[in-house]
Write a protein that holds these residues in place. Sequence first.
Motif, PDB file in Angstrom:
ATOM      1  N   GLU A  15     -20.395  -0.597  15.527  1.00  0.00           N
ATOM      2  CA  GLU A  15     -19.307  -1.570  15.590  1.00  0.00           C
ATOM      3  C   GLU A  15     -18.370  -1.454  14.391  1.00  0.00           C
ATOM      4  N   GLU A  16     -18.950  -1.300  13.198  1.00  0.00           N
ATOM      5  CA  GLU A  16     -18.085  -1.240  12.008  1.00  0.00           C
ATOM      6  C   GLU A  16     -18.787  -0.533  10.853  1.00  0.00           C
ATOM      7  N   VAL A  17     -18.014   0.332  10.191  1.00  0.00           N
ATOM      8  CA  VAL A  17     -18.406   0.908   8.908  1.00  0.00           C
ATOM      9  C   VAL A  17     -17.241   0.645   7.962  1.00  0.00           C
ATOM     10  N   SER A  18     -17.510   0.003   6.846  1.00  0.00           N
ATOM     11  CA  SER A  18     -16.423  -0.337   5.927  1.00  0.00           C
ATOM     12  C   SER A  18     -16.761   0.064   4.497  1.00  0.00           C
ATOM     13  N   LYS A  36     -12.136   2.679 -11.416  1.00  0.00           N
ATOM     14  CA  LYS A  36     -13.491   2.546 -11.950  1.00  0.00           C
ATOM     15  C   LYS A  36     -14.138   1.263 -11.445  1.00  0.00           C
ATOM     16  N   GLY A  37     -15.425   1.363 -11.067  1.00  0.00           N
ATOM     17  CA  GLY A  37     -16.140   0.179 -10.587  1.00  0.00           C
ATOM     18  C   GLY A  37     -17.160   0.520  -9.516  1.00  0.00           C
ATOM     19  N   PHE A  38     -17.587  -0.501  -8.794  1.00  0.00           N
ATOM     20  CA  PHE A  38     -18.617  -0.358  -7.772  1.00  0.00           C
ATOM     21  C   PHE A  38     -18.004  -0.416  -6.371  1.00  0.00           C
ATOM     22  N   TYR A  39     -18.432   0.525  -5.514  1.00  0.00           N
ATOM     23  CA  TYR A  39     -17.968   0.598  -4.130  1.00  0.00           C
ATOM     24  C   TYR A  39     -19.165   0.463  -3.205  1.00  0.00           C
ATOM     25  N   ILE A  40     -19.002  -0.307  -2.153  1.00  0.00           N
ATOM     26  CA  ILE A  40     -20.091  -0.546  -1.214  1.00  0.00           C
ATOM     27  C   ILE A  40     -19.719  -0.025   0.175  1.00  0.00           C
ATOM     28  N   CYS A  41     -20.633   0.714   0.768  1.00  0.00           N
ATOM     29  CA  CYS A  41     -20.482   1.197   2.141  1.00  0.00           C
ATOM     30  C   CYS A  41     -21.366   0.312   3.016  1.00  0.00           C
ATOM     31  N   GLU A  42     -20.736  -0.484   3.889  1.00  0.00           N
ATOM     32  CA  GLU A  42     -21.458  -1.440   4.738  1.00  0.00           C
ATOM     33  C   GLU A  42     -21.368  -1.015   6.198  1.00  0.00           C
ATOM     34  N   VAL A  43     -22.496  -1.157   6.902  1.00  0.00           N
ATOM     35  CA  VAL A  43     -22.559  -0.787   8.321  1.00  0.00           C
ATOM     36  C   VAL A  43     -23.053  -1.989   9.118  1.00  0.00           C
ATOM     37  N   PHE A  44     -22.356  -2.293  10.221  1.00  0.00           N
ATOM     38  CA  PHE A  44     -22.709  -3.428  11.061  1.00  0.00           C
ATOM     39  C   PHE A  44     -22.814  -2.993  12.522  1.00  0.00           C
ATOM     40  N   HIS A  45     -23.828  -3.532  13.217  1.00  0.00           N
ATOM     41  CA  HIS A  45     -23.917  -3.348  14.661  1.00  0.00           C
ATOM     42  C   HIS A  45     -24.770  -4.485  15.238  1.00  0.00           C
ATOM     43  N   GLU A  46     -24.117  -5.329  16.020  1.00  0.00           N
ATOM     44  CA  GLU A  46     -24.777  -6.514  16.590  1.00  0.00           C
ATOM     45  C   GLU A  46     -25.439  -7.308  15.465  1.00  0.00           C
ATOM     46  N   ASP A  47     -26.769  -7.499  15.515  1.00  0.00           N
ATOM     47  CA  ASP A  47     -27.407  -8.296  14.469  1.00  0.00           C
ATOM     48  C   ASP A  47     -28.005  -7.429  13.359  1.00  0.00           C
ATOM     49  N   LEU A  48     -27.674  -6.127  13.356  1.00  0.00           N
ATOM     50  CA  LEU A  48     -28.177  -5.217  12.331  1.00  0.00           C
ATOM     51  C   LEU A  48     -27.100  -4.963  11.281  1.00  0.00           C
ATOM     52  N   SER A  49     -27.527  -4.771  10.029  1.00  0.00           N
ATOM     53  CA  SER A  49     -26.599  -4.412   8.963  1.00  0.00           C
ATOM     54  C   SER A  49     -27.368  -3.715   7.849  1.00  0.00           C
ATOM     55  N   ALA A  50     -26.672  -2.845   7.129  1.00  0.00           N
ATOM     56  CA  ALA A  50     -27.261  -2.138   5.994  1.00  0.00           C
ATOM     57  C   ALA A  50     -26.122  -1.673   5.097  1.00  0.00           C
ATOM     58  N   ASN A  51     -26.432  -1.351   3.827  1.00  0.00           N
ATOM     59  CA  ASN A  51     -25.376  -0.917   2.914  1.00  0.00           C
ATOM     60  C   ASN A  51     -25.945  -0.077   1.781  1.00  0.00           C
ATOM     61  N   ASN A  78     -20.744   9.095  -1.499  1.00  0.00           N
ATOM     62  CA  ASN A  78     -21.654   9.401  -0.403  1.00  0.00           C
ATOM     63  C   ASN A  78     -22.110   8.166   0.373  1.00  0.00           C
ATOM     64  N   CYS A  79     -22.179   8.316   1.702  1.00  0.00           N
ATOM     65  CA  CYS A  79     -22.702   7.263   2.579  1.00  0.00           C
ATOM     66  C   CYS A  79     -23.199   7.924   3.858  1.00  0.00           C
ATOM     67  N   SER A  80     -24.514   7.897   4.066  1.00  0.00           N
ATOM     68  CA  SER A  80     -25.117   8.537   5.236  1.00  0.00           C
ATOM     69  C   SER A  80     -25.848   7.481   6.062  1.00  0.00           C
ATOM     70  N   VAL A  81     -25.507   7.401   7.358  1.00  0.00           N
ATOM     71  CA  VAL A  81     -26.061   6.376   8.248  1.00  0.00           C
ATOM     72  C   VAL A  81     -27.106   6.993   9.174  1.00  0.00           C
ATOM     73  N   VAL A 111     -35.411   0.361  17.317  1.00  0.00           N
ATOM     74  CA  VAL A 111     -34.189  -0.257  16.826  1.00  0.00           C
ATOM     75  C   VAL A 111     -34.216  -0.186  15.304  1.00  0.00           C
ATOM     76  N   TYR A 112     -33.324   0.608  14.720  1.00  0.00           N
ATOM     77  CA  TYR A 112     -33.310   0.738  13.265  1.00  0.00           C
ATOM     78  C   TYR A 112     -31.908   1.123  12.788  1.00  0.00           C
ATOM     79  N   LEU A 113     -31.633   0.749  11.555  1.00  0.00           N
ATOM     80  CA  LEU A 113     -30.350   1.066  10.923  1.00  0.00           C
ATOM     81  C   LEU A 113     -30.568   1.131   9.415  1.00  0.00           C
ATOM     82  N   THR A 114     -30.388   2.315   8.848  1.00  0.00           N
ATOM     83  CA  THR A 114     -30.518   2.486   7.404  1.00  0.00           C
ATOM     84  C   THR A 114     -29.306   3.241   6.878  1.00  0.00           C
TER      85      THR A 114
END
Length: 304
Positions: free
Chosen positions: A168-171, A229-244, A155-158, A134-137
């Motif tokens: 469940e969600e990538v935002s 201009k600014g900072f953008y975050i790519c967030e990934v969620f699945h059940e109790d896992l999350s990474a960005n 760039n955003c690579s899961v 079980v992993y998510l990076t």
Amino acid sequence: ILYLWTFNMQICKPNIVIGLHVLGPSGPLAIQPGGSVMLPCYVQTPIPVEELEVEWRRTDSETIVHLFQDGESQPESQDQAYHDRAHFFIEDIARGNFSLLPTDVTTKDTGLYKCAVYRNQESNETLIEIKMSVYLTVAGGHVVSVYAGEDSTLNCSVHSHIPPEELEEVSWKKRKTDEDMVVLQFINGQTVPESIHETYRDRVELFSREEIHKGNFSLRLKNIQTEDKGFYICEVFHEDLSANTTVEVQQLGDWSTTWHNRYVVNHCWDLRNVQISICSGAMTPLMILQQEGKNSSKPESNTV
């Protein structure tokens, strides 16, 4: 009956000296797609190879994963799915090590495996369970430097045991002081157009389905504006896992103005008979070309 305690590979089991006793791992083994995993199977007392047969099978289908028989490995007996992908440690078999090494594993390799050992009229076996780790990076954090009006890729690579389409969600969000601005959302396998903030409408998109299948959730940002201009975050969620991961967009000004300034500066230095004071003025590219035409001949050199 005499019992000996064996401490090896995190195993603590009583070993019966009399009879054939096969040992394996104490619990399930975790794998990651594309990696390899050693499936332990061994005996404490080596068996002469001419008396030995080792058979590896999946318990769910009785598929032959590998076979050692008549003193040698029998790769032709392997199921096609494991051919050239599951190997014995041949030099260790004579020492009682019948472990197997599957490589380039996938989710299809998860399940229960049986290592059966035969010697003359004796036999024994051990079971090994393979589970997916079980992993998510998320990777891709970088800085993007662009001019207004250009397009760029954030760039955003899961990487996960979960198929990308099943996340469940990538935002994508832009960091704001008060509240993050939603740029784009990918929920349950689909892009949600209504989630796109009006500032980015018709200016953002993900890559193709083929790229998403590879875990590529990079964002294509079109016609970049100064306000982007600014900072953008790519967030990934699945059940109790999350990474960005975070991407910074640095805007370098208007491209047409910057081109004009570069043209003037670079060409002013090339003009031999034009005063620097003229170059500091607001000369257009046409004026520069005209001036270059007037000064195309090289000045005569003075001979000493």
